[in-house]
Each structure stands twice: as C-alpha cells, then as structure tokens.
Design an enzyme around this catalytic site. Structure first.
Site, short mmCIF file in Angstrom:
data_model
loop_
_atom_site.label_atom_id
_atom_site.label_comp_id
_atom_site.label_asym_id
_atom_site.label_seq_id
_atom_site.Cartn_x
_atom_site.Cartn_y
_atom_site.Cartn_z
CD GLU B 49 -1.81 -2.32 1.62
OE1 GLU B 49 -0.62 -2.60 1.92
OE2 GLU B 49 -2.75 -3.13 1.76
CG PHE B 111 -10.03 -9.19 11.44
CD1 PHE B 111 -8.77 -9.63 11.86
CD2 PHE B 111 -10.33 -9.24 10.09
CE1 PHE B 111 -7.85 -10.10 10.94
CE2 PHE B 111 -9.41 -9.73 9.17
CZ PHE B 111 -8.16 -10.15 9.60
CD GLN B 112 -7.66 -7.01 7.82
OE1 GLN B 112 -8.57 -6.77 7.05
NE2 GLN B 112 -6.52 -7.59 7.43
CE LYS B 161 -17.50 -5.93 3.74
NZ LYS B 161 -16.87 -7.24 3.96
#
Ligand SMILES: Cc1ncc(C[n+]2csc(CCOP(=O)(O)OP(=O)(O)O)c2C)c(N)n1
Ligand SMILES: [Mg+2]
Lengths: 163, 565
Positions: B49, B111-112, B161
């Site tokens: 990235e 998570f993440q 998301k």
C-alpha cells in the site's frame, strides 16, 4: 507573554483533537483549554490559554486558521476583554477551621455550594489570578480537592467573534 | 438508489479520475466489486500500500490532477502512512480512500480496525470519517476540493464497510461551500505594489523559488518576470524545473548541496523575492547565520503560516503564486526600471560561477555525476526523473538540468527512501508515452523493490538507474565528515544480483562497470528497450561524495567545496 486564543470551530467529532494535536505537534504550550457548543449548536467555541513570544503567537494563530474545521481565530488578549474562570474547591471544614473557611469564602466572594459535617465545596469565579490567590490564602493542608474550568473570555463592547 | 460502494465509484468518475492505485481487503470488498463492474476508472494493483500512495502522489506531481489511492482498513491504512506523510510535506494534492470496519464495530478492536482518522491526522491536510451514506458523495467532493485548493495536500476519507453496502440516491454536488475553508487566491494589491517598488530599488537581488511555482503552474509567469527583471534565479530542490535550468539567469539549486553561486547570491542579496518557497533548514541552513542586517525579503506564498516562520519577511504577499505574479507583471508594464548597479552584482555572480563548484574528478570507476550527465544527454533533457533519497538524489538534482516543471519527482520534505520506483509508476500512468528514469541507490531501491512486479503486470517501462556504491552513501558521507569515519551500519552487504532479480521479475537487467559503457548502455535502454523496464546497475565509485555541502547548523556561505578536500 500570556495570551488567550478564542476559536470558533465546526462542532464535529475530532475537532478538539485536531487543535490539541496541533499544539503538541508543534511544541506550543497549552495552559488551559475549554470548549463547548455555542448558541448555534453546529459551532463550538474553544478558549486556549497559552504563552509564547510574538513570533510563536503569530504561528499559533496562523496554524489554527489553517485547520480546515476552524472558522475563526482571535487573540483576545490583543485588545480589551474580560476573562473568567470557575473553580470548585473542596476544603476540610471541622472545628475552628469551619468558621475560618466560611470567612475566607466570604472575603473572596465565593459561595459555599455543598456542606457536609467535615467539608465544604466552595465555588469561586473570577480572573485566574484571583483563584490562585484564594488557594494561596488557604492552609494547604485543608485543601482536599480543586477543579478549575480554565479561562474563558470575551472581547469588550463591539469586539464580537461570530460567523 | 445505488449502493455506497457504487457512489464511491460514481464520485471518482465525476472527478474524471482515470486511474486509482490500490490494494483490496475485507472492508473495501464492496468498493472493489463496484469497480469491477465499470471501465472508466482503471485500477493499478500495487504490491504494497505504501507504493499505492507514492504512485498516486507522483501521478499528481507529474500532471495537474489529483492522485487517488484505495486501501483496506487496519494494516492497509497503516501501510499508507509513509506515503501520506511524504505527500503532506511536499503539499501534493491527493485523496486516499480507506475502508473501515462496520460502523457498529468501531471502537471494539474489531478485526483489522485502526483509528485511521487519529493515525493520519498529523500528516493530512484534512480527513473524514463517513458516518452516514447520505454524506458520502458530499464528503468525497469536499475531499477533492480541499486536496486541490489553497496549499494542496493529501485528504483521507475513511469509509466503514456497512456504509458501502447501504443504498442511497446519488447526486454529486457541483460545487462546495464551506464556511470554515476559504483559501485566498489573489494577493493584496498594496503589498504587490510595495514589492514592485522594492524590486526597482534592489542592487543585489535574487529570485528564490520553490515547489509553490510548480504546484500553481506558474513557471511561464515566473520566466516572464525573471526576463523582465534580468535578476538571477535559484530554485530549491522542490522547485527544480520551475525555471529553466539551462537559462543564463539560472544560478543553480541552493541549500545544503546548492551551488557556490546560488548560496552566495542568496546570502549576500539585498532583496530576496521568495516565490512559493519556505526558507527551510536544508535551504538556508541556520537562520541566525543567514544574510545581512539590511536584507529585505518579499515572500509570495499561498500559506500565511509559511511566511515569517523562519525568516522575517518585509513584504508578505499571501496568494496563489500564478495570480500574484500576474498582478506583478501588470504593474511592471509602465515605467518600470531596475537599478543599474545590478550589472555589478552579475559580475560578482559570474565570479562565483567561475569556481565551478559542480566540477568533479573522474576516476577509474564510474562517477555517479557522469551517469546523470549522460542520462541527461541520452534523454535529450526531456525525461521525467524520479529519485529516491541519498547521494544519488542530490547528484540527480545537481546534474540533470530540468527545463520544464513537473519533470523532477522526488521526496523533498520528508526525504523518504523507497519512493523512486512507485513514483516512476505514477508518472507513467499520468504520462504514458514519457521517458521515465528512476535514479536510485542500492539502499533505497530495496525499500519498494516489490513494485517491479506491478510494473510487469501493467507494462510500465521505468528505467531504473541504480547508482550502486554498496553503501548507504549519504549516511557514509556524514560519518566520513563528522564522525571520524566510523562507518556504523552504512555498508550494505549481501546485495542481491540486481540483474538476475530484474530478470526474475520478467524485466531486462544490465550491470555496467566501466565508464565507457555508461552511454551505450543508456542508449540501449532508451531505444532498443524503450518499452521494457530496464534495471541498470551502475557500479560506481564508492568514495564519491556530494559537494558543495553546507553542514547542518552552519550558514549558507560556510560551504565545503570538492577541491578543498
Ligand atoms: C525511509 C528512510 N530511512 C532512512 C533514511 C535515512 N537515509 C537518508 S539517505 C540514506 C542512504 C541511502 O542509501 P542509498 O539509497 O544507497 O543512496 P546513496 O546515498 O548511496 O546514493 C539513508 C539511510 C531515509 N531518508 N529514509
Ligand atoms: Mg548507495
């Protein structure tokens, strides 16, 4: 030199951390910082008590103005203004000290806003120096807790900070 | 109604973004799905990235467009931080779209998950967390607007998301009004008049220009102004190409590794016209040793906080460089005359030039300066040159004479090793037919070397000019000069065979060890292998150092010159 910076800033989450982060990242001093929404709830007003040379203050105001969320910045201390700070101070109030504490609060025009058998909570408003003097005038051993809001201030007369 | 993910893509289309650099992951899967279903916005899949952001950054530097990167939450975001900070230091307009865990999970160490807004805050111009799909389009509009206007910079948009899955009507705002953000454009006319007056009075003037000239596309105006004044011009590292380097009035780059004439002219000037430059420590050295008492400074900059930050300014002009120069030129139309004593100043400057501070000794080894000179010849001075950070960067800046803006692409402010190769990719995406050379060192190139794979996938023919001294050369130079030659950790052992490595990635590799092979190899790379990525491993004189040099903390005139050693 001591300066009081007033900031109008978009009342968005994270706005406070942008300002606080700026001060720590660039090594500017924050003596106190207060913030709350204004009569227009989409805007917050922040008051920062800081100190530094004229050059540093020039940078502080320029850097604050650069923050995208900041709407307006003024250095209140550049012109006539009034400033106040609120302090709540909890003191031991037993025996002969009970009367003495009441007397001291009166002298400084403080108000006792909570009373228990052993303690008072005294509310005191004024210039920061007055709050300092009050603390100095008390027997340090009798002070149980102090909490201060930090300075807030406003320009006098026609000096208005508004969008 | 369309989904949040589709809104993201529609916004990019509305902004005429033709390519984004990115890397997928859980939180951006909806966005990648929307990307899949259209063709207008191309996607370049990088291998890390950090490279996506560097490439987007160079895309922007080498064009006038806003570069865009797209990454997933958590590690995707943390990998971008170096790239964002690099762009921020050089005021590069860029939008970084980041996935975030679903709104309801934020703050639960999901998570993440990472605090994207918090982590990036100190190195962005602004950042946003989108909390409602209804705000998505307007937030992206704001992001592009903020990135490209005023003093440009990177803007991060953090998109949970769930928001990319929700449905909403799409309407892209045509324009944006923000009460808290209204950058100035035009300079104050009274100040500009004062500046013009001061320029007429100048006896020992210098025009000192930086990246601001390039960012505001003002090089034509600058050239007009300089011609009219017939004053010497110097550029900062970031300003190279803002004024033609082959022009008689150009005295070279100034600063830590500036020319003798540029540094002296800057120091002894009586009037400095600073244009889109910020007097930083690598440019003027110690401000306490900088210039005389009577020196006066005119400073044009779009960012008021850059003015009088390190050097006291007499005539501050806040505004867009191109607009301000335009006003200045108009005011100079009637009866403007410079002082005849400027002719004496030119004599002095020519004397300084006579020191030939960029002359260097040839040796039996390949000299790095020689490689850059040959590269200049072979590419007709017309290549886009990206660089990494170190001695090779300074050699590139000193010996490749940039006549055009946006041709010199390097990390000036943050000094980020590893940018060179991804910068080459970004340049090629914005300028597909350009000749692109990445001047690098064996240290720097290994910081993003995985991008050779990306170059293979998309056919990006970067010419990698590896000035291989087997050393972290710039570190070694400081250790040689200031640490009694204690070469602590500056020697790179176990280097890979770069030729084989290039070949392993499917590219062409060349190893060049003799001075007489330099030019033929370069010619071959730029003709026969025009469409290939060529990794050219130049084994150079490991003892070569960068001169002139102003040691940290010294004044500009306290230069160490090559011949003094
Ligand atoms: C990411 C990063 N880490 C460390 C540095 C410090 N640094 C500056 S130049 C340099 C050496 C670079 O070596 P190389 O790429 O071989 O270039 P050379 O100086 O030898 O030309 C280092 C380690 C840096 N600029 N960036
Ligand atoms: Mg090296």
């Amino acid at each position: 030199m001591r300066h009081i910076i007033s900031i109008l800033i978009e009342n968005e989450s994270g706005a406070l951390s942008r300002v606080a982060g700026l001060f720590s990242a660039r090594g500017y001093n924050i003596e106190s910082l207060t913030v709350a929404p204004t009569e227009d709830p989409s805007l917050s007003r922040m008051t920062i008590l800081t100190w530094g040379s004229d050059d540093v203050l020039e940078q502080i105001t320029k850097q604050l103005n650069k923050l995208v969320d900041v709407v307006k910045v003024v250095d209140l201390s550049e012109a006539p203004h009034v400033e106040r700070e609120l302090m709540l101070i909890k003191v031991r109030a037993t025996g002969k000290d009970r009367e003495e504490m009441k007397r001291m609060a009166d002298i400084f025009r403080g108000r006792i806003i909570d009373v228990t058998e052993t303690a008072y909570v005294i509310e005191l408003t004024g210039a920061s120096s007055k709050l300092d003097s009050f603390i100095a005038a008390l027997d340090a051993g009798l002070i149980l807790e102090t909490v201060r809001t930090g300075v807030c201030g406003v320009g006098r007369g026609d000096r208005i900070l508004k969008v | 109604m369309i989904s949040g993910a589709e809104i993201v893509i529609r916004c990019l289309q509305e902004e005429k973004v033709d390519c984004v650099f990115g890397y997928p992951g859980g939180s951006v899967l909806h966005i990648y799905d929307a990307l899949f279903k259209q063709e207008q916005v191309k996607h370049i899949l990088v291998r890390h990235e950090q490279a996506a952001v560097h490439a987007a950054d160079a895309y922007s530097r080498s064009s006038q467009k806003v570069g865009v990167a797209l990454v997933t939450s958590g590690p995707g975001v943390t990998n971008t931080v170096t790239g964002i900070a690099t762009a921020y230091m050089d005021s590069i307009p860029m939008v970084v779209l980041c996935g975030q865990v679903p709104t309801a999970y934020i703050g639960q160490d999901a998570f993440q998950e990472c605090d994207t807004v918090g982590i990036t805050r100190p190195c962005v111009k602004h950042n946003f967390l989108v909390k409602d799909v209804k705000d998505l389009a307007v937030t992206i509009k704001k992001a592009f607007h903020i990135a490209a206007t005023g003093r440009p910079g990177p803007v991060v948009v953090d998109i949970p998301k769930d928001i990319t899955a929700q449905m909403c009507d799409f309407e892209y705002p045509k324009s944006i009004q923000m009460r808290s953000y209204n950058p100035v454009v035009k300079g104050h006319l009274g100040q500009i008049k004062k500046a013009v007056q001061m320029l007429q009075e100048a006896k020992r003037p210098i025009i000192y220009t930086g990246g601001g000239v390039i960012l505001s596309d003002a090089s034509d105006k600058l050239a007009q102004l300089a011609r009219k004044l017939d004053f010497p011009v110097t550029n900062t590292l970031m300003g190279l190409g803002g004024y033609p380097a082959t022009d008689r009035q150009f005295v070279g780059m100034l600063g830590m590794h500036g020319t003798f004439e540029a540094n002296n002219a800057m120091h002894y000037a009586d009037v400095i016209l600073a244009v889109g430059a910020r007097f930083d420590d690598r440019v003027i050295g110690n401000p306490e040793h900088f210039g005389g008492e009577k020196r006066r400074v005119i400073h044009i900059d779009i960012d008021p906080s850059s003015i009088s930050k390190r050097v006291k300014v007499d005539v501050p002009i806040v505004g867009n460089v191109a607009d301000v120069l335009d006003e200045m030129l108009k005011l100079m139309d009637g009866g403007f005359k410079t002082d005849p004593e400027v002719a004496d100043w030119w004599k002095q400057i020519d004397e300084w030039r006579g020191r030939k501070s960029l002359a260097y000794r040839q040796s039996e080894h390949i000299m790095p300066q020689f490689v850059v000179e040959k590269l200049y010849e072979v590419t007709g001075g017309d290549a886009f040159v990206t660089s990494d950070v170190g001695q090779h960067q300074m050699f590139a800046a000193q010996y490749y004479k940039f006549d055009k803006p946006r041709r010199w692409i390097n990390s000036g402010g943050l000094g980020t090793m590893g940018v060179g190769l991804p910068y080459g990719m970004g340049v090629l995406m914005a300028n597909p037919d350009a000749q692109v050379a990445c001047i690098t060192g064996e240290g720097s190139i290994q910081m993003c070397i995985q991008e050779m794979s990306t170059c293979k996938q998309y056919g990006l023919p970067v010419k990698i000019i590896n000035l291989n001294n087997g050393m972290l050369g710039m570190v070694r130079q400081w250790q040689e000069m200031f640490y009694s030659k204690r070469y602590s950790q500056s020697y790179v052992t176990s280097l890979p065979d770069f030729v084989k490595l290039a070949e392993a990635y499917g590219h062409v590799g060349m190893k060049i060890e003799r001075p007489e092979d330099v030019e033929p190899a370069l010619r071959k790379a730029f003709t026969e292998h025009k469409d290939d990525l060529v990794f050219m491993d130049f084994i150079i004189d490991p003892a070569a150092n960068v001169f002139p040099m102003v040691a940290a903390g010294k004044g500009l005139t306290e230069m160490i010159l090559a011949e003094e050693l």
